[in-house]
Motif scaffolding. Structure first.
Motif, short mmCIF file in Angstrom:
data_model
loop_
_atom_site.label_atom_id
_atom_site.label_comp_id
_atom_site.label_asym_id
_atom_site.label_seq_id
_atom_site.Cartn_x
_atom_site.Cartn_y
_atom_site.Cartn_z
N PRO A 145 0.80 -1.24 0.00
CA PRO A 145 0.00 0.00 0.00
C PRO A 145 0.83 1.28 0.00
O PRO A 145 0.41 2.30 -0.57
CB PRO A 145 -0.83 -0.13 1.29
N ALA A 146 2.00 1.23 0.62
CA ALA A 146 2.85 2.43 0.66
C ALA A 146 3.49 2.73 -0.69
O ALA A 146 4.06 3.81 -0.87
CB ALA A 146 3.94 2.26 1.72
N ARG A 147 3.40 1.78 -1.63
CA ARG A 147 4.06 1.95 -2.93
C ARG A 147 3.07 2.07 -4.09
O ARG A 147 3.48 2.01 -5.25
CB ARG A 147 5.01 0.77 -3.17
N ARG A 148 1.80 2.18 -3.79
CA ARG A 148 0.81 2.28 -4.85
C ARG A 148 0.97 3.59 -5.61
O ARG A 148 1.40 4.59 -5.05
CB ARG A 148 -0.60 2.15 -4.27
N GLY A 149 0.63 3.55 -6.89
CA GLY A 149 0.76 4.73 -7.72
C GLY A 149 2.09 4.83 -8.43
O GLY A 149 2.33 5.79 -9.17
N GLU A 150 2.98 3.82 -8.25
CA GLU A 150 4.30 3.85 -8.87
C GLU A 150 4.38 2.97 -10.12
O GLU A 150 5.45 2.83 -10.72
CB GLU A 150 5.36 3.39 -7.87
N GLY A 151 3.27 2.35 -10.52
CA GLY A 151 3.28 1.50 -11.70
C GLY A 151 3.77 0.09 -11.44
O GLY A 151 4.04 -0.66 -12.39
N LEU A 152 3.87 -0.31 -10.17
CA LEU A 152 4.40 -1.64 -9.86
C LEU A 152 3.48 -2.76 -10.33
O LEU A 152 3.95 -3.82 -10.75
CB LEU A 152 4.63 -1.77 -8.35
N ALA A 153 2.16 -2.55 -10.28
CA ALA A 153 1.22 -3.59 -10.70
C ALA A 153 1.42 -3.92 -12.18
O ALA A 153 1.46 -5.10 -12.58
CB ALA A 153 -0.21 -3.15 -10.44
N GLY A 154 1.55 -2.89 -13.00
CA GLY A 154 1.77 -3.13 -14.43
C GLY A 154 3.09 -3.82 -14.70
O GLY A 154 3.20 -4.66 -15.60
N ARG A 155 4.12 -3.50 -13.92
CA ARG A 155 5.42 -4.14 -14.10
C ARG A 155 5.36 -5.63 -13.75
O ARG A 155 5.93 -6.47 -14.46
CB ARG A 155 6.47 -3.43 -13.24
N VAL A 156 4.66 -5.95 -12.66
CA VAL A 156 4.52 -7.36 -12.27
C VAL A 156 3.69 -8.12 -13.30
O VAL A 156 4.04 -9.24 -13.68
CB VAL A 156 3.88 -7.46 -10.87
N LEU A 157 2.61 -7.51 -13.77
CA LEU A 157 1.79 -8.16 -14.79
C LEU A 157 2.59 -8.45 -16.05
O LEU A 157 2.55 -9.56 -16.59
CB LEU A 157 0.58 -7.27 -15.11
N ALA A 158 3.37 -7.46 -16.51
CA ALA A 158 4.19 -7.68 -17.71
C ALA A 158 5.21 -8.76 -17.50
O ALA A 158 5.45 -9.60 -18.39
CB ALA A 158 4.87 -6.36 -18.11
N GLY A 159 5.83 -8.79 -16.32
CA GLY A 159 6.82 -9.82 -16.03
C GLY A 159 6.21 -11.20 -15.99
O GLY A 159 6.79 -12.17 -16.51
N LEU A 160 5.03 -11.32 -15.39
CA LEU A 160 4.36 -12.62 -15.32
C LEU A 160 3.97 -13.11 -16.71
O LEU A 160 4.18 -14.28 -17.06
CB LEU A 160 3.13 -12.51 -14.42
N LEU A 161 3.40 -12.23 -17.53
CA LEU A 161 2.98 -12.64 -18.87
C LEU A 161 4.19 -13.08 -19.71
O LEU A 161 4.09 -14.03 -20.50
CB LEU A 161 2.24 -11.49 -19.56
N ALA A 162 5.33 -12.42 -19.53
CA ALA A 162 6.53 -12.82 -20.27
C ALA A 162 6.99 -14.21 -19.86
O ALA A 162 7.38 -15.02 -20.73
CB ALA A 162 7.65 -11.80 -20.02
N VAL A 163 6.95 -14.52 -18.57
CA VAL A 163 7.33 -15.86 -18.11
C VAL A 163 6.37 -16.90 -18.68
O VAL A 163 6.79 -17.96 -19.17
CB VAL A 163 7.34 -15.92 -16.57
N LEU A 164 5.08 -16.61 -18.66
CA LEU A 164 4.10 -17.56 -19.17
C LEU A 164 4.28 -17.79 -20.67
O LEU A 164 4.23 -18.94 -21.14
CB LEU A 164 2.68 -17.04 -18.88
N ARG A 165 4.50 -16.72 -21.43
CA ARG A 165 4.71 -16.90 -22.87
C ARG A 165 5.95 -17.74 -23.15
O ARG A 165 5.94 -18.60 -24.05
CB ARG A 165 4.82 -15.55 -23.58
N ALA A 166 7.00 -17.53 -22.39
CA ALA A 166 8.22 -18.31 -22.57
C ALA A 166 7.99 -19.79 -22.29
O ALA A 166 8.72 -20.64 -22.80
CB ALA A 166 9.33 -17.77 -21.67
N GLU A 167 6.97 -20.10 -21.49
CA GLU A 167 6.67 -21.49 -21.15
C GLU A 167 5.55 -22.06 -22.01
O GLU A 167 5.01 -23.13 -21.71
CB GLU A 167 6.31 -21.58 -19.66
#
Length: 257
Positions: free
Chosen positions: A196-218
């Protein structure tokens, strides 16, 4: 639960019946495919109650059970869900929610609109190198992270293999998310959480992009996810990331009896 049986115990004919019922629903078809995969691995956390023209799918997580009725469900079967004393999350059609709501009584903790999204993984942005895959060594830090900031989550240890990713700073996660169901070339993603202290920094989008990249690689070609009307910020993140709405339901959250 009365009438529910582990998916592993269903006959070939019963499994074929459920497969036909979920065929028109991309998310529920994935739920069912993942349940069959789990049954083949002797996992008994997935269950089903067959009705003459429908089925109720169940899955047990750590501290939470989720039920999804599909097709025509009689009142007796629908109302039987409230006999389960555990914390519950029910994914219902509007008609089913109308019929079940009065029986929930003071156990009804939350009612919300449920949105299901889908996205093909043929075009993805470059993943953030700070977002990395989690393993068994990160299980306890992740548990602490979710317990501290999202105690109602469906996080379970087996999700780490599906996979699960996080951005870790100074030894602690600040944002995380992972797959919660997977079969063949499809995966259901979720459990996204930002400190909660880090919301608004775009972290959710970064995690989503990282997860999708791992899934596509698999080998995953389609990602699905669920979110709620009461979380418009998450809806905006997913829609900006290319997810399209494919189905809506009503979610009823029940407290433990």
């Amino acid at each position: 639960m009365t009438g529910f049986r582990p998916v592993a115990d269903l006959s070939r004919e019963e499994r074929a019946k459920v497969g036909a019922l979920v065929a028109g629903h991309p998310v529920f078809a994935l739920y069912w495919a993942a349940a069959l995969d789990a049954a083949a691995a002797r996992d008994r956390s997935r269950s089903a109650r067959l009705e003459p023209e429908g089925v109720i799918l169940g899955i047990d997580f750590d501290g939470l059970s989720i039920y999804t009725p599909i097709g025509a469900i009689r009142d007796a079967a629908l109302l039987s869900l409230t006999a389960d004393p555990r914390p519950l999350e029910l994914h219902l059609t509007p008609d089913q929610a109308e019929r079940l709501r009065p029986a929930c009584g003071d156990r009804l903790a939350l009612e919300d609109g449920l949105r299901f999204y889908a996205r093909p993984l043929d075009d993805l942005p470059e993943p953030d190198l700070a977002c990395r895959r989690m393993g068994a060594a990160e299980l306890e830090p992740l548990r602490r992270f979710y317990t501290a900031h999202y105690p109602a989550t469906v996080f379970s240890a087996w999700m780490l293999a599906l996979p699960f990713v996080a951005i870790v700073e100074d030894g602690s996660p600040v944002a995380a998310g992972g797959a919660i169901a997977r079969s063949g070339s499809r995966a259901m993603v979720g459990n996204f959480l930002v400190d909660p202290a880090r919301r608004g920094e775009g972290l959710a989008g970064r995690v989503l992009a990282g997860l999708l990249a791992v899934l596509r690689a698999e080998g995953v070609t389609t990602a699905l996810l669920a979110t709620n009307d009461l979380n418009p910020a998450a809806c905006r993140v997913y829609e900006r990331a290319g997810f399209a709405l494919v189905e809506r339901r009503v979610q009823l959250d029940l407290r433990a009896a």
